[in-house]
Design a protein around this motif. Sequence first.
Motif, PDB file in Angstrom:
ATOM      1  N   LEU A  66       0.829  -1.218   0.000  1.00 42.10           N
ATOM      2  CA  LEU A  66       0.000   0.000   0.000  1.00 42.10           C
ATOM      3  C   LEU A  66       0.859   1.261   0.000  1.00 42.10           C
ATOM      4  O   LEU A  66       0.525   2.248  -0.659  1.00 42.10           O
ATOM      5  N   SER A  67       1.966   1.227   0.726  1.00 42.22           N
ATOM      6  CA  SER A  67       2.832   2.406   0.768  1.00 42.22           C
ATOM      7  C   SER A  67       3.503   2.640  -0.581  1.00 42.22           C
ATOM      8  O   SER A  67       3.709   3.790  -0.976  1.00 42.22           O
ATOM      9  N   VAL A  68       3.810   1.567  -1.304  1.00 47.72           N
ATOM     10  CA  VAL A  68       4.374   1.721  -2.648  1.00 47.72           C
ATOM     11  C   VAL A  68       3.340   2.362  -3.569  1.00 47.72           C
ATOM     12  O   VAL A  68       3.661   3.271  -4.348  1.00 47.72           O
ATOM     13  N   LEU A  69       2.093   1.894  -3.487  1.00 45.43           N
ATOM     14  CA  LEU A  69       1.032   2.493  -4.294  1.00 45.43           C
ATOM     15  C   LEU A  69       0.839   3.969  -3.949  1.00 45.43           C
ATOM     16  O   LEU A  69       0.587   4.800  -4.830  1.00 45.43           O
TER      17      LEU A  69
ATOM     18  N   CYS B 168       7.837  13.460   2.176  1.00 45.69           N
ATOM     19  CA  CYS B 168       7.321  12.101   2.330  1.00 45.69           C
ATOM     20  C   CYS B 168       8.375  11.068   1.947  1.00 45.69           C
ATOM     21  O   CYS B 168       8.527  10.041   2.624  1.00 45.69           O
ATOM     22  N   VAL B 169       9.113  11.334   0.887  1.00 44.82           N
ATOM     23  CA  VAL B 169      10.161  10.408   0.455  1.00 44.82           C
ATOM     24  C   VAL B 169      11.292  10.357   1.484  1.00 44.82           C
ATOM     25  O   VAL B 169      11.861   9.294   1.732  1.00 44.82           O
TER      26      VAL B 169
ATOM     27  N   VAL C 223      -2.149   9.232   7.589  1.00 41.03           N
ATOM     28  CA  VAL C 223      -1.650  10.527   8.062  1.00 41.03           C
ATOM     29  C   VAL C 223      -0.718  11.154   7.023  1.00 41.03           C
ATOM     30  O   VAL C 223      -0.759  12.362   6.787  1.00 41.03           O
ATOM     31  N   ARG C 224       0.113  10.319   6.403  1.00 41.52           N
ATOM     32  CA  ARG C 224       1.019  10.835   5.374  1.00 41.52           C
ATOM     33  C   ARG C 224       0.227  11.368   4.183  1.00 41.52           C
ATOM     34  O   ARG C 224       0.579  12.389   3.603  1.00 41.52           O
TER      35      ARG C 224
ATOM     36  N   PHE D 172       0.985  14.084  13.955  1.00 42.55           N
ATOM     37  CA  PHE D 172       0.422  12.757  14.178  1.00 42.55           C
ATOM     38  C   PHE D 172       1.365  11.689  13.635  1.00 42.55           C
ATOM     39  O   PHE D 172       1.538  10.632  14.251  1.00 42.55           O
ATOM     40  N   GLY D 173       1.994  11.954  12.497  1.00 43.10           N
ATOM     41  CA  GLY D 173       2.960  11.016  11.923  1.00 43.10           C
ATOM     42  C   GLY D 173       4.161  10.814  12.828  1.00 43.10           C
ATOM     43  O   GLY D 173       4.668   9.698  12.963  1.00 43.10           O
TER      44      GLY D 173
END
Length: 156
Positions: A19-22, A55-56, A88-89, A109-110
């Motif tokens: 999911l994180s890759v998507l 994010c990256v 959150v991201r 929150f992250g």
Amino acid sequence: MDTCNIVENIYLLAIITALSVLQNVFFALKVDKECTSHNAHATAVQRVCCANRNCVDSYPTFMAVMWCAGVCLNQAPAAFAGLLYLVVRHKYFIGYMGQTSQSTPGYLFGKRILFFLVLMCLIGILNYLLTRYFGSDYRETVETFTSAASTLLLIP
């Protein structure tokens, strides 16, 4: 330990990783769309690029602590915290596209979720060391505590 047993211990973590890759693909497409837009404003492009870069930059840390927490302690709370982190991201990224002040709640929150995952890692490693060198295994107690504590992450 056979292959089926290994997969049972990490499948939730693998799902969150996929999911994180998507999500990273979605972010990259947003950056590409904003950069190639005919009516792109320089500030909008800068905000999207900055949000994507932020994010990256935090992505390797997130992956490392999520997998460490899941493997060393318990995959269910680690995967739950990972899923929350992805939400959150996403909120952070979308908020940053509007105004940078809208991204602050997602950022804070992250940080809290990452702290929880780091704490899970440390507890899992400490429990392994206690078991290995002193024969005291607190894994079941700690797993119960972290499973209950992971629901506290929902409190803003």
